[in-house]
Design a protein around this motif. Structure first.
Motif, PDB file in Angstrom:
ATOM      1  N   ASN A   1     -13.192  -3.156   7.475  1.00  0.00           N
ATOM      2  CA  ASN A   1     -12.483  -1.929   7.125  1.00  0.00           C
ATOM      3  C   ASN A   1     -11.106  -2.011   7.760  1.00  0.00           C
ATOM      4  N   LEU A   2     -10.058  -1.995   6.953  1.00  0.00           N
ATOM      5  CA  LEU A   2      -8.694  -2.255   7.394  1.00  0.00           C
ATOM      6  C   LEU A   2      -7.824  -1.020   7.242  1.00  0.00           C
ATOM      7  N   ILE A   3      -6.845  -0.893   8.150  1.00  0.00           N
ATOM      8  CA  ILE A   3      -5.848   0.164   8.042  1.00  0.00           C
ATOM      9  C   ILE A   3      -4.532  -0.487   7.637  1.00  0.00           C
ATOM     10  N   PRO A   4      -4.236  -0.559   6.327  1.00  0.00           N
ATOM     11  CA  PRO A   4      -3.045  -1.271   5.858  1.00  0.00           C
ATOM     12  C   PRO A   4      -1.767  -0.670   6.435  1.00  0.00           C
TER      13      PRO A   4
ATOM     14  N   HIS B   1      -3.119  -9.956   9.517  1.00  0.00           N
ATOM     15  CA  HIS B   1      -2.165 -10.019  10.624  1.00  0.00           C
ATOM     16  C   HIS B   1      -2.890  -9.744  11.938  1.00  0.00           C
ATOM     17  N   PRO B   2      -2.502 -10.393  13.048  1.00  0.00           N
ATOM     18  CA  PRO B   2      -3.165 -10.147  14.335  1.00  0.00           C
ATOM     19  C   PRO B   2      -3.092  -8.706  14.821  1.00  0.00           C
ATOM     20  N   ASN B   3      -2.125  -7.924  14.326  1.00  0.00           N
ATOM     21  CA  ASN B   3      -1.991  -6.545  14.796  1.00  0.00           C
ATOM     22  C   ASN B   3      -2.547  -5.509  13.822  1.00  0.00           C
ATOM     23  N   ILE B   4      -3.132  -5.922  12.715  1.00  0.00           N
ATOM     24  CA  ILE B   4      -3.716  -4.920  11.832  1.00  0.00           C
ATOM     25  C   ILE B   4      -4.968  -4.351  12.498  1.00  0.00           C
ATOM     26  N   VAL B   5      -5.100  -3.038  12.469  1.00  0.00           N
ATOM     27  CA  VAL B   5      -6.259  -2.376  13.061  1.00  0.00           C
ATOM     28  C   VAL B   5      -7.411  -2.439  12.066  1.00  0.00           C
ATOM     29  N   HIS B   6      -8.577  -2.902  12.539  1.00  0.00           N
ATOM     30  CA  HIS B   6      -9.713  -3.087  11.647  1.00  0.00           C
ATOM     31  C   HIS B   6     -11.025  -2.943  12.396  1.00  0.00           C
TER      32      HIS B   6
END
Length: 274
Positions: free
Chosen positions: A150-153, A214-219
């Motif tokens: 589950n990703l926060i784009p 990306h390493p900083n995408i919150v998931h």
């Protein structure tokens, strides 16, 4: 092997920069996925310190660094398309920083809480910057009920949001960050605030699809409540100029060879259009 062009890479770069996540228009064929599944089964049977189990269970939760001893995975990380995509998204030559397969066994696989990968990599290994990218290939079909990411784009554009939760304990025990309650995670309330601002999406799809994170995408990911396993192979490529400053975790978790990886073709791993 299908031919790719710079135009489609440019589109993926734009999507990645905007969302911190993109899905390639190509996937590995079903026979290629079967080869990778067979290698996964062999690694799980092999056991060893690279294999992590669910807490209090014999169910395998993750395997690490198996590109160093499993020939099919050693070739996969050198796949010309994967390397071209990783280099396009980072803008630099790359090497394998981390290789793993995260598994959610049917009805047993437990969740991963909200986090940024860079929070772990910076705190545990001293990775200087998020000049890396993770390419993910599901080895099983991923649907809403078997624990998709589950990703926060767009959350990556906020940068590194901090180390998150840190629990006192044995800092030499690397396994503490691979169970269902790891360190360096984000409070659920903060994640909900980000979802209110950016929305969220689930990374579902057929086995063999190729996605970049990306390493900083919150998931995060949920428990697997279904009768279907979910195995997700992830190769984290890092810039050759961005080596970690204090890599004390085992080499199967943190690659020490930072030489540029060179592409090698393998006829077992053809691509097809999605």
């Amino acid at each position: 092997m299908i031919e790719t062009d710079d135009g489609h890479l440019a589109e993926l770069i734009a999507e990645y920069e905007e969302n911190g996540w993109c899905r390639s228009p190509f996937r590995f064929t079903d026979p290629a996925v079967n080869v990778l599944r067979g290698s996964l089964d062999a690694v799980c049977r092999r056991g060893g310190p690279e294999v992590v189990h669910e807490k209090g269970s014999t169910a395998v939760r993750a395997v690490h660094g198996c590109h160093e001893f499993e020939e099919a995975y050693a070739m996969l990380v050198r796949h010309p398309y994967l390397l071209a995509l990783a280099e396009a998204l980072t803008g630099t030559p790359v090497y394998v920083y981390q290789f793993k397969v995260n598994l959610k066994q049917a009805r047993e696989g437990q969740a991963w809480p909200w986090h940024q990968d860079f929070a772990f990599w910076n705190a545990e290994d001293g990775l200087p910057t998020p000049a890396a990218v993770t390419l993910a290939v599901p080895l099983d079909d991923v649907h809403e009920n078997n624990g998709p990411l589950n990703l926060i784009p767009g959350s990556h554009r906020l940068g590194y949001l901090g180390p998150g939760k840190v629990t006192p304990g044995d800092r030499s025990d690397w396994r503490r960050n691979f169970d269902a309650d790891p360190e360096h995670t984000m409070e659920a309330d903060r994640a909900r605030e980000l979802i209110d601002s950016f929305g969220s999406t689930r990374a579902t799809g057929r086995a063999g699809t190729i996605q970049a994170f990306h390493p900083n995408i919150v998931h995060s990911s949920s428990d697997n409540a279904s009768p279907d396993r979910r195995a997700l192979l992830m190769v984290s490529y890092n810039s050759v100029d961005n080596a970690p400053l204090h890599p004390t975790r085992p080499e199967f978790l943190v690659g020490r060879n930072t030489d540029q990886l060179k592409p090698r073709c393998d006829e077992r791993f053809p691509l097809e259009a999605v």
